[in-house]
Write an enzyme that holds these catalytic residues in place. Sequence first.
Site, mmCIF file in Angstrom:
data_model
loop_
_atom_site.group_PDB
_atom_site.id
_atom_site.type_symbol
_atom_site.label_atom_id
_atom_site.label_comp_id
_atom_site.label_asym_id
_atom_site.label_seq_id
_atom_site.Cartn_x
_atom_site.Cartn_y
_atom_site.Cartn_z
ATOM 1 N N GLY A 33 0.798 -1.211 0.000
ATOM 2 C CA GLY A 33 0.000 0.000 0.000
ATOM 3 C C GLY A 33 0.830 1.260 0.000
ATOM 4 O O GLY A 33 2.019 1.242 -0.303
ATOM 5 N N HIS A 36 2.588 4.622 -4.890
ATOM 6 C CA HIS A 36 3.227 5.769 -5.520
ATOM 7 C C HIS A 36 3.505 5.453 -6.984
ATOM 8 O O HIS A 36 3.026 4.436 -7.517
ATOM 9 C CB HIS A 36 4.516 6.150 -4.781
ATOM 10 C CG HIS A 36 5.456 5.002 -4.554
ATOM 11 N ND1 HIS A 36 6.093 4.348 -5.582
ATOM 12 C CD2 HIS A 36 5.857 4.380 -3.405
ATOM 13 C CE1 HIS A 36 6.853 3.387 -5.093
ATOM 14 N NE2 HIS A 36 6.736 3.377 -3.770
ATOM 15 N N HIS A 39 4.725 1.901 -7.892
ATOM 16 C CA HIS A 39 3.650 0.904 -7.950
ATOM 17 C C HIS A 39 2.806 1.096 -9.207
ATOM 18 O O HIS A 39 2.406 0.119 -9.852
ATOM 19 C CB HIS A 39 2.740 1.030 -6.720
ATOM 20 C CG HIS A 39 3.416 0.774 -5.413
ATOM 21 N ND1 HIS A 39 3.649 1.770 -4.499
ATOM 22 C CD2 HIS A 39 3.918 -0.358 -4.871
ATOM 23 C CE1 HIS A 39 4.246 1.258 -3.438
ATOM 24 N NE2 HIS A 39 4.437 -0.029 -3.642
ATOM 25 N N GLN A 63 7.559 -9.466 8.085
ATOM 26 C CA GLN A 63 8.797 -8.939 7.522
ATOM 27 C C GLN A 63 9.316 -7.712 8.264
ATOM 28 O O GLN A 63 10.283 -7.096 7.825
ATOM 29 C CB GLN A 63 8.624 -8.628 6.036
ATOM 30 C CG GLN A 63 7.650 -7.532 5.691
ATOM 31 C CD GLN A 63 7.308 -7.507 4.218
ATOM 32 O OE1 GLN A 63 6.639 -8.407 3.693
ATOM 33 N NE2 GLN A 63 7.769 -6.486 3.511
ATOM 34 N N GLY A 152 9.375 -4.497 -8.377
ATOM 35 C CA GLY A 152 10.263 -3.409 -8.724
ATOM 36 C C GLY A 152 11.724 -3.769 -8.519
ATOM 37 O O GLY A 152 12.087 -4.456 -7.559
ATOM 38 N N GLN A 153 12.576 -3.282 -9.410
ATOM 39 C CA GLN A 153 14.011 -3.506 -9.321
ATOM 40 C C GLN A 153 14.615 -2.810 -8.104
ATOM 41 O O GLN A 153 15.691 -3.187 -7.649
ATOM 42 C CB GLN A 153 14.678 -3.018 -10.603
ATOM 43 C CG GLN A 153 16.193 -3.110 -10.636
ATOM 44 C CD GLN A 153 16.713 -4.524 -10.546
ATOM 45 O OE1 GLN A 153 16.091 -5.439 -11.086
ATOM 46 N NE2 GLN A 153 17.827 -4.724 -9.848
ATOM 47 N N VAL A 181 11.666 3.508 -10.571
ATOM 48 C CA VAL A 181 11.051 4.791 -10.935
ATOM 49 C C VAL A 181 11.570 5.839 -9.951
ATOM 50 O O VAL A 181 11.576 5.615 -8.731
ATOM 51 C CB VAL A 181 9.515 4.712 -10.879
ATOM 52 C CG1 VAL A 181 8.898 6.069 -11.206
ATOM 53 C CG2 VAL A 181 9.008 3.642 -11.848
#
Length: 513
Positions: A33, A36, A39, A63, A152-153, A181
């Site tokens: 959540g 941004h 995402h 986590q 995402g990387q 990003v």
Amino acid sequence: MGTFYRLTTTAGLQAALGTLSPATTLGFVPTMGALHGGHAALIQRARQECDVVVVSIFVNPLQFGPQEDLERYPRALEADTALCQQLGVDLLFVPSVAELYPAGMESLTVVEPPRELTERLCGRSRPGHFRGVATIVLKLLHLVQPDRAYFGQKDAQQLAIIRRCVADLNLDVEIIGCPIVRDADGLALSSRNQYLSAGDRATALALSQSLEAATAAFRQGCFAASDLLEQVHHHLRQFPQLRLDYAELVHPQTLVPLERIETVGLLAIAGWVGQTRLIDNCLLDRRLPILAVDGPAGAGKSTVTRLAAQALGLQYLDTGAMYRAVTWWCLANNIDLRDEPAVVEAIAHCQLRLESSDPPQPTRVWINDREVSQAIRSLEVTQRVSQIAALRGVRRLMVQQQRAIGANGGIAAEGRDIGTHVFPEAGLKIFLTASPEERAQRRWQELQQQGQCDLSYEELLAQITARDTADQQRTYAPFRKAADAIEVCTDNLGIDEVVSKIVHLYRSRFPQP
């Protein structure tokens, strides 16, 4: 699906997924959540490549360590829901902790990734973190059962771990890594960025700036880890208020430390800015970029890609010849092409070898040490290859071989799912197309020249149209144009003109040093 659902229970999720047809391509974006732009990029990629998109929002207690920010982690469910609707998400899954861990977390079955992946980088300062990540991600993958899942990387260690867990446990899902990003100032987008004051943000920029300094050195021929890391540390010494956790150069898949970049390296960094821990990384890749040429049957992909490969000094990978070869093998061995288990089992034992040294000539092909270069171009093989290529098990086997060939980069590959499925991270994607009428005319002339044409132009046109439809409607890796592909229509262009255009696009994007 046509209807947006925000679901909070696994029963509701599975009921919604149960309405989908077997041919539906399902994309999944798991998140915590506070969505941004990073995402959003994952969701948009999934929307471009899949029929139905599922997003999950779950702040996973497993986590977070005892002193970490579980309670204050940003939560913005209504804004997140609105963004998902805006981006065309079909299903938003927002379970509670009790829903996903109904028996509690003390005696929960957990996923323990390999220690060599979890004890390096972030794992040293966050013990148990990746156990929690792997457990929840694999649980969600099991619930959603997507065809593709997008990560995402920026979370490069997480991405490597998830890929390894999926491979080790033989999960039937494609893990897609998407580029980092960044804001206009270079800071990698993160839900935790909202913790930063204006002063903290100025300090946080040191992370991305230090990576930029190392990248500049890399582009000038600096490949030694010690030299690249010195670039990072030199820049960070200007920001004593930033507490560095680590800066390391590792292999992006195994996370093994590198002394020197021979092919590709992951330069990863983490540090504390005030009370906020931030991570960033960059990939430093010495490999020649991959050229991926997709397009419908008969658009001239093989000839054009072979000639472009020669002009650019790339290895030509004729994927169409690979599918033709295994089709010929099944026909030669009287295997019923409608019997998918028999077909896949037979092909799993096939050893293919390709040689493309003379661009004007078709690729030479050997299957189990038997040369079949001419045999695979018969009309019978041409008529049946789409039937074989549409089989999920066959495509999986072929993709494995193609990716192995392309692992070190520097290849030019053509087919009907190269840019979308086989090499989604290809440096340049071309969608080579022509009208069905033009493609049928070319094929008819080719067969006439070979003395093999027993069909009329009208019959060939009908075959090509039917093949296009079969490729577009197959359940596994359906044929479509990649969102970032450059379309080149060849109806009014000669071969030399098409090749010249592709070579120019490649060299413009990747100028030689």
